[in-house]
Design an enzyme around this catalytic site. Structure first.
Site, PDB file in Angstrom:
ATOM      1  N   ASP A 161      32.744 -43.698  87.421  1.00 19.01           N
ATOM      2  CA  ASP A 161      33.997 -43.880  86.688  1.00 19.01           C
ATOM      3  C   ASP A 161      34.576 -42.489  86.457  1.00 19.01           C
ATOM      4  O   ASP A 161      33.964 -41.669  85.765  1.00 19.01           O
ATOM      5  CB  ASP A 161      33.686 -44.581  85.358  1.00 19.01           C
ATOM      6  CG  ASP A 161      34.929 -44.811  84.507  1.00 19.01           C
ATOM      7  OD1 ASP A 161      35.934 -44.080  84.678  1.00 19.01           O
ATOM      8  OD2 ASP A 161      34.880 -45.717  83.660  1.00 19.01           O
TER       9      ASP A 161
ATOM     10  N   ASN B 180      43.368 -40.381  93.969  1.00 15.60           N
ATOM     11  CA  ASN B 180      44.087 -41.641  94.163  1.00 15.60           C
ATOM     12  C   ASN B 180      43.843 -42.653  93.036  1.00 15.60           C
ATOM     13  O   ASN B 180      44.722 -43.457  92.746  1.00 15.60           O
ATOM     14  CB  ASN B 180      43.667 -42.259  95.507  1.00 15.60           C
ATOM     15  CG  ASN B 180      44.141 -43.698  95.639  1.00 15.60           C
ATOM     16  OD1 ASN B 180      45.306 -43.963  95.895  1.00 15.60           O
ATOM     17  ND2 ASN B 180      43.227 -44.661  95.430  1.00 15.60           N
TER      18      ASN B 180
ATOM     19  N   TYR C  45      53.002 -45.280  82.037  1.00 13.03           N
ATOM     20  CA  TYR C  45      52.594 -45.074  83.439  1.00 13.03           C
ATOM     21  C   TYR C  45      53.520 -44.048  84.098  1.00 13.03           C
ATOM     22  O   TYR C  45      53.058 -43.100  84.753  1.00 13.03           O
ATOM     23  CB  TYR C  45      52.643 -46.401  84.189  1.00 13.03           C
ATOM     24  CG  TYR C  45      52.318 -46.314  85.667  1.00 13.03           C
ATOM     25  CD1 TYR C  45      51.054 -45.945  86.103  1.00 13.03           C
ATOM     26  CD2 TYR C  45      53.283 -46.625  86.628  1.00 13.03           C
ATOM     27  CE1 TYR C  45      50.759 -45.877  87.460  1.00 13.03           C
ATOM     28  CE2 TYR C  45      52.990 -46.563  87.987  1.00 13.03           C
ATOM     29  CZ  TYR C  45      51.726 -46.188  88.397  1.00 13.03           C
ATOM     30  OH  TYR C  45      51.445 -46.123  89.739  1.00 13.03           O
TER      31      TYR C  45
ATOM     32  N   ALA D  48      55.226 -41.732  82.726  1.00 11.58           N
ATOM     33  CA  ALA D  48      54.983 -40.391  82.172  1.00 11.58           C
ATOM     34  C   ALA D  48      53.717 -39.766  82.755  1.00 11.58           C
ATOM     35  O   ALA D  48      53.685 -38.557  83.028  1.00 11.58           O
ATOM     36  CB  ALA D  48      54.857 -40.479  80.654  1.00 11.58           C
TER      37      ALA D  48
ATOM     38  N   LYS E  82      52.530 -40.246  85.735  1.00  4.22           N
ATOM     39  CA  LYS E  82      52.790 -39.828  87.121  1.00  4.22           C
ATOM     40  C   LYS E  82      53.753 -38.637  87.148  1.00  4.22           C
ATOM     41  O   LYS E  82      53.664 -37.784  88.034  1.00  4.22           O
ATOM     42  CB  LYS E  82      53.329 -41.000  87.937  1.00  4.22           C
ATOM     43  CG  LYS E  82      52.299 -42.126  88.131  1.00  4.22           C
ATOM     44  CD  LYS E  82      51.043 -41.668  88.859  1.00  4.22           C
ATOM     45  CE  LYS E  82      50.138 -42.825  89.258  1.00  4.22           C
ATOM     46  NZ  LYS E  82      48.934 -42.426  89.980  1.00  4.22           N
TER      47      LYS E  82
ATOM     48  N   ILE F 215      54.061 -50.991  97.578  1.00  2.00           N
ATOM     49  CA  ILE F 215      53.004 -51.093  98.589  1.00  2.00           C
ATOM     50  C   ILE F 215      52.155 -52.324  98.279  1.00  2.00           C
ATOM     51  O   ILE F 215      51.822 -52.567  97.106  1.00  2.00           O
ATOM     52  CB  ILE F 215      52.097 -49.827  98.577  1.00  2.00           C
ATOM     53  CG1 ILE F 215      52.925 -48.535  98.618  1.00  2.00           C
ATOM     54  CG2 ILE F 215      51.087 -49.893  99.719  1.00  2.00           C
ATOM     55  CD1 ILE F 215      53.726 -48.291  99.883  1.00  2.00           C
TER      56      ILE F 215
HETATM   57  P1  NAD Z   1      44.642 -50.411  93.205  1.00  3.64           P
HETATM   58  O1  NAD Z   1      44.673 -50.896  91.805  1.00  3.64           O
HETATM   59  O2  NAD Z   1      44.117 -51.323  94.256  1.00  3.64           O
HETATM   60  O3  NAD Z   1      43.886 -49.019  93.349  1.00  3.64           O
HETATM   61  C1  NAD Z   1      43.483 -48.206  92.271  1.00  3.64           C
HETATM   62  C2  NAD Z   1      42.004 -47.978  92.404  1.00  3.64           C
HETATM   63  O4  NAD Z   1      41.578 -47.034  91.418  1.00  3.64           O
HETATM   64  C3  NAD Z   1      41.218 -49.270  92.181  1.00  3.64           C
HETATM   65  O5  NAD Z   1      40.240 -49.415  93.205  1.00  3.64           O
HETATM   66  C4  NAD Z   1      40.566 -49.041  90.829  1.00  3.64           C
HETATM   67  O6  NAD Z   1      39.357 -49.735  90.675  1.00  3.64           O
HETATM   68  C5  NAD Z   1      40.362 -47.523  90.877  1.00  3.64           C
HETATM   69  N1  NAD Z   1      40.137 -46.957  89.542  1.00  3.64           N
HETATM   70  C6  NAD Z   1      40.859 -47.197  88.423  1.00  3.64           C
HETATM   71  N2  NAD Z   1      40.305 -46.562  87.385  1.00  3.64           N
HETATM   72  C7  NAD Z   1      39.198 -45.907  87.854  1.00  3.64           C
HETATM   73  C8  NAD Z   1      38.205 -45.106  87.262  1.00  3.64           C
HETATM   74  N3  NAD Z   1      38.230 -44.860  85.938  1.00  3.64           N
HETATM   75  N4  NAD Z   1      37.226 -44.583  88.042  1.00  3.64           N
HETATM   76  C9  NAD Z   1      37.197 -44.853  89.373  1.00  3.64           C
HETATM   77  N5  NAD Z   1      38.106 -45.630  89.990  1.00  3.64           N
HETATM   78  C10 NAD Z   1      39.090 -46.152  89.234  1.00  3.64           C
HETATM   79  O7  NAD Z   1      46.137 -50.046  93.561  1.00  3.64           O
HETATM   80  P2  NAD Z   1      46.773 -49.044  94.649  1.00  3.64           P
HETATM   81  O8  NAD Z   1      48.152 -49.506  94.797  1.00  3.64           O
HETATM   82  O9  NAD Z   1      45.919 -48.903  95.842  1.00  3.64           O
HETATM   83  O10 NAD Z   1      46.811 -47.691  93.806  1.00  3.64           O
HETATM   84  C11 NAD Z   1      46.355 -46.445  94.284  1.00  3.64           C
HETATM   85  C12 NAD Z   1      47.221 -45.350  93.683  1.00  3.64           C
HETATM   86  O11 NAD Z   1      48.570 -45.527  94.165  1.00  3.64           O
HETATM   87  C13 NAD Z   1      47.300 -45.382  92.164  1.00  3.64           C
HETATM   88  O12 NAD Z   1      47.234 -44.054  91.662  1.00  3.64           O
HETATM   89  C14 NAD Z   1      48.676 -45.973  91.890  1.00  3.64           C
HETATM   90  O13 NAD Z   1      49.200 -45.534  90.660  1.00  3.64           O
HETATM   91  C15 NAD Z   1      49.462 -45.433  93.079  1.00  3.64           C
HETATM   92  N6  NAD Z   1      50.685 -46.185  93.417  1.00  3.64           N
HETATM   93  C16 NAD Z   1      50.646 -47.465  93.908  1.00  3.64           C
HETATM   94  C17 NAD Z   1      51.832 -48.131  94.226  1.00  3.64           C
HETATM   95  C18 NAD Z   1      51.871 -49.531  94.785  1.00  3.64           C
HETATM   96  O14 NAD Z   1      52.947 -50.134  94.903  1.00  3.64           O
HETATM   97  N7  NAD Z   1      50.766 -50.136  95.165  1.00  3.64           N
HETATM   98  C19 NAD Z   1      53.048 -47.495  94.020  1.00  3.64           C
HETATM   99  C20 NAD Z   1      53.064 -46.195  93.508  1.00  3.64           C
HETATM  100  C21 NAD Z   1      51.882 -45.563  93.211  1.00  3.64           C
END
Ligand code: NAD
Length: 251
Positions: free
Chosen positions: A60, A87, A151, A153, A155, A184
């Site tokens: 974590d 990520n 959120y 803020a 980013k 996405i």
């Molecule tokens: P997602 O929720 O599938 O991926 C986030 C991952 O981070 C998950 O696997 C989650 O378990 C992991 N995570 C969260 N807290 C954690 C912790 N404390 N320790 C370890 N792992 C942890 O969603 P995603 O869309 O793949 O998101 C990935 C990144 O992309 C994120 O930073 C998100 O903010 C960013 N993002 C996503 C989108 C979108 O539309 N999907 C848009 C803009 C930004």
């Protein structure tokens, strides 16, 4: 300086799902050795399945002392670190009137504090480089986001860290970049706890505001991350936050 004939060592956090998983696999497909970090062993094992270059590491990133332990574990096992992809992230949309202290603290801990501590712990190894830090942000940093201010803020803070670190770490040969994905297709809305109705309404709005007229794939973002991290493709690129959003940011 590391031996350039070695495959690059890449660390991707939050790689059990979505963009992190696609990014880990894209680096592995290019011959990199990839360590994938997440809280649950099962999704990480799925990410690694069929990709011998990928090794799971359960952690974590918000745990006390965990960022340093993660970097130590990578260096103990592989002796190097070339690319850190911050990520892992949590989103959660609530208007200010309803936001809980726990939500604020969790989002700050995951989206700002953990990437900072990971980057700090990785500095020595990345400086052996040429090392790269890739932060996964969102295009909202420059605008207001009603109902999702915390959120947004976090980013915006990550964008600022990207620019500051790019300047601060350039003398050590470390590049720092970010991608800002638009809409996405990942499980993020499920992880936010959005109902099916709200997810459908959000998708409709996102599609109407995305000039390329489709929702992005995790692989679209992964390809941009791999290119930005590639010393051949992006050797003179640092401090940039690259939208990967089908044109949403400029529409
Ligand atoms: P997602 O929720 O599938 O991926 C986030 C991952 O981070 C998950 O696997 C989650 O378990 C992991 N995570 C969260 N807290 C954690 C912790 N404390 N320790 C370890 N792992 C942890 O969603 P995603 O869309 O793949 O998101 C990935 C990144 O992309 C994120 O930073 C998100 O903010 C960013 N993002 C996503 C989108 C979108 O539309 N999907 C848009 C803009 C930004």
């Amino acid at each position: 300086m590391n031996d350039a004939t070695h495959s690059r060592l890449v660390l991707v956090t939050g790689a059990g799902t979505g963009i992190g998983r696609a990014t880990a696999r894209a680096f592995a497909a290019e011959g990199a050795t990839v360590v994938v970090v997440g809280r649950r062993a099962e999704p990480l094992a799925e990410t690694a399945e069929g990709h011998p270059g990928i090794t799971p590491l359960t952690a974590d990133v918000t745990g006390a002392g965990e960022p340093a332990r993660i970097i130590d574990a990578v260096l103990a096992a592989h002796g190097r670190l070339d690319v850190l992809v911050n990520n892992a992230g949590v989103a959660g949309g609530t208007p200010l009137a309803d936001v809980s202290e726990e939500t604020i603290r969790t989002q700050l801990a995951t989206n700002v504090v953990a990437p900072t501590l990971l980057a700090k712990a990785a500095l020595g190894a990345l400086a052996e480089g040429p090392g790269v830090i890739v932060n996964v942000s969102t295009p909202i940093g420059l605008r207001g986001w009603s109902g999702n201010s915390v959120y947004g803020a976090t980013k915006a803070a990550l964008d600022s860290l990207t620019r500051s670190w790019a300047v601060e770490l350039a003398p050590r040969g470390i590049r720092v970049v970010a991608v800002a994905p638009g809409a996405i297709a990942t499980p993020i809305a499920d992880h936010m706890g959005l109902s099916r109705e709200r997810q459908a309404a959000l998708r409709k709005w996102q599609l109407a505001h995305t000039p390329l007229g489709r929702v992005g794939r995790p692989e679209d973002v992964a390809a941009a991350v791999v290119r930005l991290a590639d010393p051949a493709a992006s050797a003179f690129v640092t401090g940039v936050v690259l939208p990967v959003d089908g044109g949403a940011a400029v529409a």
